[in-house]
Design an enzyme around this catalytic site. Structure first.
Site, short mmCIF file in Angstrom:
data_model
loop_
_atom_site.label_atom_id
_atom_site.label_comp_id
_atom_site.label_asym_id
_atom_site.label_seq_id
_atom_site.Cartn_x
_atom_site.Cartn_y
_atom_site.Cartn_z
N GLY A 164 -3.01 7.99 -4.46
CA GLY A 164 -2.45 9.20 -5.03
C GLY A 164 -1.31 9.74 -4.19
O GLY A 164 -1.08 9.33 -3.06
N ASP A 165 -0.58 10.68 -4.75
CA ASP A 165 0.50 11.38 -4.07
C ASP A 165 0.70 12.68 -4.83
O ASP A 165 -0.22 13.11 -5.56
CB ASP A 165 1.77 10.52 -4.04
CG ASP A 165 2.81 11.03 -3.04
OD1 ASP A 165 3.73 11.76 -3.48
OD2 ASP A 165 2.72 10.72 -1.84
N LYS A 208 5.12 3.56 8.60
CA LYS A 208 3.92 4.39 8.74
C LYS A 208 2.67 3.50 8.75
O LYS A 208 1.80 3.65 9.63
CB LYS A 208 3.83 5.38 7.58
CG LYS A 208 2.62 6.30 7.63
CD LYS A 208 2.45 7.11 6.36
CE LYS A 208 3.64 7.96 6.07
NZ LYS A 208 3.44 8.82 4.88
N LYS A 236 5.53 2.08 -2.90
CA LYS A 236 5.43 3.42 -3.48
C LYS A 236 5.70 3.28 -4.98
O LYS A 236 6.34 2.33 -5.43
CB LYS A 236 6.46 4.37 -2.86
CG LYS A 236 6.03 5.82 -2.86
CD LYS A 236 4.92 6.09 -1.84
CE LYS A 236 4.51 7.56 -1.86
NZ LYS A 236 3.49 7.85 -0.83
N LYS A 250 0.85 -1.19 0.00
CA LYS A 250 0.00 0.00 0.00
C LYS A 250 0.88 1.24 0.00
O LYS A 250 1.78 1.37 0.83
CB LYS A 250 -0.90 0.02 1.25
CG LYS A 250 -1.92 1.15 1.24
CD LYS A 250 -3.14 0.75 0.45
CE LYS A 250 -4.09 1.91 0.23
NZ LYS A 250 -3.61 2.86 -0.81
N ASN A 292 -2.37 19.77 -1.39
CA ASN A 292 -3.47 19.14 -0.69
C ASN A 292 -3.25 19.08 0.82
O ASN A 292 -4.14 19.42 1.62
CB ASN A 292 -3.66 17.72 -1.25
CG ASN A 292 -4.98 17.11 -0.84
OD1 ASN A 292 -6.01 17.74 -0.98
ND2 ASN A 292 -4.93 15.90 -0.35
N GLN A 337 6.92 4.13 4.21
CA GLN A 337 5.53 3.66 4.17
C GLN A 337 5.35 2.37 4.97
O GLN A 337 4.29 2.15 5.57
CB GLN A 337 5.10 3.43 2.72
CG GLN A 337 3.59 3.41 2.51
CD GLN A 337 2.97 4.80 2.54
OE1 GLN A 337 3.50 5.73 1.96
NE2 GLN A 337 1.85 4.93 3.20
#
Length: 451
Positions: free
Chosen positions: A165-166, A114, A126, A90, A241, A111
């Site tokens: 998204g990123d 996290k 990623k 993920k 964002n 990630q």
């Protein structure tokens, strides 16, 4: 030479050069978890560290597409599937000219920990491309996304790898990617998160990272017996964002966010920044922040090249709490010194690794509350997992339900990090607490599944 230095040097000697950002992230984690590795022989016996810092696989592919002049364009696409001990891979997709293997390894490694801290069943990955959406037409972005998915679809699935998204990948891009995935596979499934709501996306996904960073900060300040954010001056960097929604949530709780920034310069509005105008400038019209002065001439705009080298204007504004929400290594030792001298109490990383190691050392040595990205900006992936849950059960949750669950999860992460730091003799050190707590859960899962 310390145990941590020995491990770091051993890994660097056996790997290629050009991984500077990844090594920075890796070194921080190894220094944090060194006492744990030394005290528990299981991790050495099972070579957990050696296995954790090497991705399961790095996928690189060519993306060819036609621009509006019918010229063939070529970009490079990537997916770094790092670790799936806790659940399917993920992590987001980033479309930006700076994307390369080093950056994605850094992001994927972060990630893992996290996602572990969230307590949710997801692994770390990623991906992305060096494609730059800026200046491209909707048609060009759609054609690129479709070509990108033609390759990516081979490696993803709702129980295998679920991208999101990123930077450079919002609901528009996710919609194009999802549409192509459906055409290729003839399936309608939760293979991407951050989808438009009518495609099964979750409410509150755009707000999640910014809101989550503020929720984490509120809890951290309470646990450290500091004054709450209400009524306090806050500085925020970035204008994307994460930054805009951090500003939004700060207003919601009664704080006064006075800044934002982009690649050209910084806006400082001492009365509090005009959020609706910022959204119009950056989200709708995609213009420079300098346009802010056309409406608010009394505000200050500081161009990047007018501030001394090594520092950034946004961190020289007196504040109670700072929220770096732009990009990696944006908060330097010079900036940390300015924050300390100006009386800042708290720094929360909304972006991924926005503070340099030297800055973090300075902030912690002066006893500022410092919330590291892998804990504080986990809100995005938390709501992404909520979206996966909704897709799997064919249900939709209300905005209020998602928001409440996000707040509860961010509070849980903060408390878990703080308690872990206390248990390992580094009370108040949220960097070490986050790294140890995240590592332990992944490491124990890796031991349980064998090799």
């Amino acid at each position: 030479m310390s145990f941590a230095e020995t491990e770091i040097n051993k890994f660097k000697k056996s790997n290629s050069t050009g991984n500077n950002v990844f090594y920075q992230a890796m070194e921080e984690v190894i220094y944090s978890i060194a006492p744990l590795l030394e005290s528990d022989g299981r991790y050495s016996q099972h070579a957990i560290l050696e296995r954790l810092v090497v991705p399961d696989r790095i996928i690189q592919f060519k993306v060819t597409w036609l621009d509006d002049n019918n010229q063939v364009r070529v970009n490079t696409g990537y997916r770094v599937q790092f670790n799936n001990a806790l659940g399917p891979y993920k992590g987001g997709l980033r479309f930006h000219p700076t994307v390369n293997e080093d950056v994605l390894k850094f992001l994927g490694f972060e990630q893992i920990l996290k996602n572990s801290l969230t307590g949710l069943p997801i692994g770390g990955a990623k991906g992305g491309s060096d494609f730059d959406p800026k200046g491209k037409s909707d048609s060009e972005i759609m054609k690129f996304c479709k070509s990108f998915m033609i390759e990516l679809h081979k490696y993803i699935g709702p129980r295998m790898d679920v991208p999101a998204g990123d930077i450079g990948v919002g609901t528009r891009e996710i919609g194009y990617l999802f549409g192509e995935y459906k055409k290729i596979t003839s399936t309608y499934e939760g293979v991407l998160t951050g989808k438009p709501f009518f495609f099964g996306g979750s409410l509150m996904r755009p707000e999640a990272t910014g809101y989550g960073a503020v929720y984490f900060t509120e809890t951290m300040l309470e646990m450290e017996n500091k004054e709450p954010l209400k009524g306090q001056i806050c500085t925020v960097s970035g204008a994307g964002n994460v930054a805009l929604h951090a500003i939004e949530k700060l207003y919601d709780i009664g704080a006064v966010p006075v800044s934002c920034s982009d690649s050209s310069g910084t806006i400082y509005d001492s009365r509090g920044v005009d959020l609706e105008l910022l959204k119009e400038i950056k989200l709708e019209k995609r213009l420079s922040l300098e346009k802010y002065l056309e409406t608010h001439s009394e505000a200050k705009y500081i161009p990047v090249d007018e501030y001394p080298e090594g520092g950034h204007a946004v961190w020289d504004i007196p504040c109670y709490a700072a929220f770096p929400c732009a990009t990696q290594n944006e908060l330097t030792a010079v900036d940390a010194k300015n924050l300390i001298e100006n009386g800042c109490i708290s720094v929360t990383e909304g972006a991924n690794m926005p503070s340099t190691p030297e800055a973090i050392e300075l902030l912690q040595s002066h006893k500022l509350c410092f919330a590291p990205a892998k804990a504080a900006n986990a809100g995005g992936v938390v709501v992404s997992e909520f979206e996966m849950s909704q897709n799997a059960s064919m249900s939709k949750w209300s905005f209020e339900k998602v928001d409440n669950k996000l707040k509860d999860t961010m509070q849980m992460i903060c408390k878990r990090v703080a308690l872990t730091a206390k248990d390992y003799g580094v009370e108040g050190n949220y960097v070490d607490g986050a790294n140890i707590a995240g590592f332990k859960k992944v490491a124990d899962a890796m031991i349980a599944e064998g090799i």
